[in-house]
Design a protein around this motif. Sequence first.
Motif, PDB file in Angstrom:
ATOM      1  N   ALA A  82       0.844  -1.352   0.097  1.00 57.09           N
ATOM      2  CA  ALA A  82       0.243   0.065  -0.134  1.00 57.09           C
ATOM      3  C   ALA A  82       0.746   1.375  -0.187  1.00 57.09           C
ATOM      4  O   ALA A  82       0.909   2.548  -0.750  1.00 57.09           O
ATOM      5  CB  ALA A  82      -0.594  -0.248   0.798  1.00 57.09           C
ATOM      6  N   ILE A  83       1.518   1.390   0.699  1.00 57.66           N
ATOM      7  CA  ILE A  83       3.013   2.869   1.051  1.00 57.66           C
ATOM      8  C   ILE A  83       3.851   2.565  -0.472  1.00 57.66           C
ATOM      9  O   ILE A  83       3.442   3.622  -0.831  1.00 57.66           O
ATOM     10  CB  ILE A  83       4.017   2.044   1.834  1.00 57.66           C
ATOM     11  N   ALA A  84       4.048   1.763  -1.100  1.00 61.43           N
ATOM     12  CA  ALA A  84       4.415   1.636  -2.676  1.00 61.43           C
ATOM     13  C   ALA A  84       3.763   2.215  -3.496  1.00 61.43           C
ATOM     14  O   ALA A  84       4.086   3.574  -4.399  1.00 61.43           O
ATOM     15  CB  ALA A  84       4.976   0.378  -2.935  1.00 61.43           C
ATOM     16  N   LEU A  85       2.565   1.798  -3.652  1.00 62.19           N
ATOM     17  CA  LEU A  85       1.224   2.685  -4.334  1.00 62.19           C
ATOM     18  C   LEU A  85       0.920   3.595  -4.201  1.00 62.19           C
ATOM     19  O   LEU A  85       1.485   4.545  -4.747  1.00 62.19           O
ATOM     20  CB  LEU A  85       0.581   1.392  -4.304  1.00 62.19           C
ATOM     21  N   GLN A  86       0.979   3.969  -2.753  1.00 64.89           N
ATOM     22  CA  GLN A  86       0.649   5.460  -2.214  1.00 64.89           C
ATOM     23  C   GLN A  86       1.805   6.244  -3.217  1.00 64.89           C
ATOM     24  O   GLN A  86       1.160   7.208  -3.055  1.00 64.89           O
ATOM     25  CB  GLN A  86       0.736   5.759  -0.971  1.00 64.89           C
ATOM     26  N   ALA A  87       2.690   6.019  -3.035  1.00 61.98           N
ATOM     27  CA  ALA A  87       4.690   6.904  -3.446  1.00 61.98           C
ATOM     28  C   ALA A  87       3.954   7.057  -4.989  1.00 61.98           C
ATOM     29  O   ALA A  87       4.867   8.393  -4.748  1.00 61.98           O
ATOM     30  CB  ALA A  87       5.895   5.953  -2.509  1.00 61.98           C
ATOM     31  N   LEU A  88       3.192   6.020  -5.591  1.00 64.78           N
ATOM     32  CA  LEU A  88       3.064   6.718  -7.087  1.00 64.78           C
ATOM     33  C   LEU A  88       2.370   6.881  -7.161  1.00 64.78           C
ATOM     34  O   LEU A  88       1.735   7.423  -8.285  1.00 64.78           O
ATOM     35  CB  LEU A  88       2.958   5.076  -7.777  1.00 64.78           C
ATOM     36  N   GLY A  89       1.419   7.555  -6.098  1.00 65.73           N
ATOM     37  CA  GLY A  89       0.680   9.029  -6.263  1.00 65.73           C
ATOM     38  C   GLY A  89      -1.338   8.099  -6.782  1.00 65.73           C
ATOM     39  O   GLY A  89      -2.275   8.895  -6.828  1.00 65.73           O
ATOM     40  N   PRO A  91      -4.328   6.380  -5.098  1.00 66.06           N
ATOM     41  CA  PRO A  91      -4.941   5.595  -3.425  1.00 66.06           C
ATOM     42  C   PRO A  91      -4.900   4.180  -3.113  1.00 66.06           C
ATOM     43  O   PRO A  91      -5.131   3.511  -4.262  1.00 66.06           O
ATOM     44  CB  PRO A  91      -6.439   6.457  -3.976  1.00 66.06           C
ATOM     45  N   ALA A  92      -4.655   3.371  -2.154  1.00 66.95           N
ATOM     46  CA  ALA A  92      -4.161   2.288  -1.893  1.00 66.95           C
ATOM     47  C   ALA A  92      -4.284   2.618  -0.231  1.00 66.95           C
ATOM     48  O   ALA A  92      -4.025   2.480   0.425  1.00 66.95           O
ATOM     49  CB  ALA A  92      -3.141   1.838  -2.109  1.00 66.95           C
ATOM     50  N   VAL A  93      -5.993   0.809   0.171  1.00 62.35           N
ATOM     51  CA  VAL A  93      -5.752   0.653   1.244  1.00 62.35           C
ATOM     52  C   VAL A  93      -5.296  -1.281   1.496  1.00 62.35           C
ATOM     53  O   VAL A  93      -5.810  -1.842   0.409  1.00 62.35           O
ATOM     54  CB  VAL A  93      -7.065   0.914   1.824  1.00 62.35           C
ATOM     55  N   SER A  94      -4.986  -0.737   2.484  1.00 62.82           N
ATOM     56  CA  SER A  94      -4.652  -2.777   3.083  1.00 62.82           C
ATOM     57  C   SER A  94      -5.898  -3.420   3.996  1.00 62.82           C
ATOM     58  O   SER A  94      -6.207  -2.168   4.842  1.00 62.82           O
ATOM     59  CB  SER A  94      -3.271  -2.827   3.216  1.00 62.82           C
ATOM     60  N   LEU A  95      -5.798  -4.104   3.519  1.00 61.20           N
ATOM     61  CA  LEU A  95      -7.244  -5.618   4.705  1.00 61.20           C
ATOM     62  C   LEU A  95      -6.429  -6.262   5.271  1.00 61.20           C
ATOM     63  O   LEU A  95      -6.104  -6.470   4.373  1.00 61.20           O
ATOM     64  CB  LEU A  95      -8.044  -5.375   3.953  1.00 61.20           C
ATOM     65  N   THR A  96      -6.541  -6.453   6.641  1.00 53.69           N
ATOM     66  CA  THR A  96      -5.826  -8.277   7.056  1.00 53.69           C
ATOM     67  C   THR A  96      -7.119  -9.135   6.311  1.00 53.69           C
ATOM     68  O   THR A  96      -8.329  -8.560   5.943  1.00 53.69           O
ATOM     69  CB  THR A  96      -6.043  -8.247   8.715  1.00 53.69           C
ATOM     70  N   GLY A  97      -6.713  -9.883   6.436  1.00 49.59           N
ATOM     71  CA  GLY A  97      -7.865 -10.980   5.470  1.00 49.59           C
ATOM     72  C   GLY A  97      -9.431 -10.840   6.726  1.00 49.59           C
ATOM     73  O   GLY A  97     -10.830 -11.250   5.865  1.00 49.59           O
ATOM     74  N   ILE A 132      -5.582  -4.221  -1.302  1.00 47.68           N
ATOM     75  CA  ILE A 132      -4.518  -4.846  -0.967  1.00 47.68           C
ATOM     76  C   ILE A 132      -5.068  -5.777   0.086  1.00 47.68           C
ATOM     77  O   ILE A 132      -4.933  -5.462   1.856  1.00 47.68           O
ATOM     78  CB  ILE A 132      -3.084  -4.591  -0.143  1.00 47.68           C
ATOM     79  N   VAL A 133      -5.041  -6.825   0.289  1.00 52.10           N
ATOM     80  CA  VAL A 133      -5.411  -8.075   1.404  1.00 52.10           C
ATOM     81  C   VAL A 133      -4.665  -9.053   0.909  1.00 52.10           C
ATOM     82  O   VAL A 133      -3.899  -9.488   0.312  1.00 52.10           O
ATOM     83  CB  VAL A 133      -7.111  -8.480   0.260  1.00 52.10           C
ATOM     84  N   ALA A 134      -4.556  -9.362   2.946  1.00 49.95           N
ATOM     85  CA  ALA A 134      -3.525 -10.463   3.015  1.00 49.95           C
ATOM     86  C   ALA A 134      -3.435 -11.699   2.727  1.00 49.95           C
ATOM     87  O   ALA A 134      -5.323 -12.336   2.999  1.00 49.95           O
ATOM     88  CB  ALA A 134      -3.469  -9.983   4.871  1.00 49.95           C
ATOM     89  N   GLY A 135      -2.865 -12.364   1.838  1.00 46.50           N
ATOM     90  CA  GLY A 135      -3.408 -13.748   1.604  1.00 46.50           C
ATOM     91  C   GLY A 135      -3.245 -14.876   2.782  1.00 46.50           C
ATOM     92  O   GLY A 135      -2.515 -14.480   4.535  1.00 46.50           O
ATOM     93  N   PHE A 136      -3.384 -15.665   3.320  1.00 46.48           N
ATOM     94  CA  PHE A 136      -3.040 -17.053   3.847  1.00 46.48           C
ATOM     95  C   PHE A 136      -4.349 -16.795   5.416  1.00 46.48           C
ATOM     96  O   PHE A 136      -3.723 -17.880   5.870  1.00 46.48           O
ATOM     97  CB  PHE A 136      -1.752 -16.880   3.729  1.00 46.48           C
ATOM     98  N   GLN A 137      -4.505 -15.700   5.367  1.00 45.33           N
ATOM     99  CA  GLN A 137      -5.718 -15.039   6.770  1.00 45.33           C
ATOM    100  C   GLN A 137      -6.771 -15.219   6.576  1.00 45.33           C
ATOM    101  O   GLN A 137      -7.285 -14.885   5.945  1.00 45.33           O
ATOM    102  CB  GLN A 137      -4.605 -14.476   7.479  1.00 45.33           C
ATOM    103  N   GLY A 138      -7.811 -15.321   7.679  1.00 43.82           N
ATOM    104  CA  GLY A 138      -8.742 -15.171   7.875  1.00 43.82           C
ATOM    105  C   GLY A 138      -9.128 -15.129   9.377  1.00 43.82           C
ATOM    106  O   GLY A 138      -8.356 -14.886   9.792  1.00 43.82           O
ATOM    107  N   GLN A 139     -10.388 -15.264   9.063  1.00 44.82           N
ATOM    108  CA  GLN A 139     -10.833 -15.120  11.511  1.00 44.82           C
ATOM    109  C   GLN A 139     -12.280 -15.654  11.233  1.00 44.82           C
ATOM    110  O   GLN A 139     -13.074 -15.492  10.931  1.00 44.82           O
ATOM    111  CB  GLN A 139     -11.172 -13.311  11.452  1.00 44.82           C
TER     112      GLN A 139
END
Length: 402
Positions: A82-89, A91-97, A132-139
């Motif tokens: 997300a930080i790398a995308l924001q650095a390119l201008g 809008p990006a948001v990361s989410l846990t599973g 941007i979603v975290a792979g491999f995890q859920g709740q």
Amino acid sequence: MALIVQKFGGTSVGNTDRIKNVARRVAKTREEGNQIVVVVSAMSGVTDGLIKLAKEIIPLPIEREMDMLLATGEQQTIALTAIALQALGIPAVSLTGAQAGIVTDGVHTKAKIKNITPKQIQHLLDAGNVVIVAGFQGQTAEGQITTLGRGGSDLTAIALAAAIEADLCQIYTDVDGVYTADPRIVPGAKKLNEISYDEMLELASLGAKVMQGRSVEFAKKFGVVFEVRSSLNDNPGTIVKEATASMEDVVIRGVSLDKNQAKLTVVGVPDKPGTAAKIFRTLGDAAINVDMIVQNVSHGGGTDISFTCDKSELLKAKTVIETLKASTGFKAVESAESIGKLSVVGVGMKSHSGVAAKLFEVLAQESVNIDMIATSEIYISVVIDLAKGEQAMRAVHKAFLE
Ligand code: ASP
Ligand code: MG
């Protein structure tokens, strides 16, 4: 405008330069006017490193805590991406599973996805973000963090693609796609343009690991067409989908060699109803996964039963069977570790004859002895001497695919 899921594995996000690369690729897809959900794995080596840390403390850590620990690997990469995308201008948001609405059962370290409520994803996409979603995890429904088994980010991507009804699901990895054989062993191996779910599943479970097997099963069940391709270049990859009639024109899609199996033979088993049942029930109860089984014709009331299992479970399997010696009256248990399972796979076998004969002839020419044989509608597998495995694989590939 298309809705695209792009999944990047551990090597593709292995360092910050690679992550910046991923961001550029995502940015390009977005500039072309698409909405994108990105799924990432932990940076390569991170999950292994975390497991090692826990095992430095105790050999068998409590699985709930392992999930808590392992989920942090993917949490690093979603934020960095997300930080790398924001650095390119962008809008990006990361989410846990959990934030992405991925609900699983409570089987820690190998949880199954029960349902996905992609409300938050949808909301963020609508507002113009890359999600941007975290792979491999859920709740779990009760709020416990879970993980989906090793390699589980593939499953996250496929399941999300199904849940949000994506137009396209791309699995980016460090190889160009699915090959007719492992190119490191077979120089003549070629990249496939397409492969059916069933062939991909056989090749994966038969030892040609490109993707987590469960994720391919899920894709088949929900009809998610996906592409396996490289994050390091722009070459088109391999499309994985339901078999088409034209796929049957090819006799064999691929050849694989599984080096991780071992063979056990129970010698002198009394030829009475119920003996095999007892042996395999005991193995099943011990959670040992048995693969090929061969029982010989009996002579003088006794027979030999051979089967293969994972090498890592050989000792456990042997120990478990020994406990039945007195009650069943068999003579001995023998084991062999230096075996290889060579398989030819293809939906074309359904409409072509003579595949087995040709396979056996090639092996005979190479002076390779066949130890066990198993077949299905779409594969033929033989157990052979591991020392001759790679040589046999090259010869078989040449005969069928070059
Ligand atoms: N990071 C997890 C693993 O190494 C999941 C994945 O890579 O797909 O197994
Ligand atoms: Mg991985």
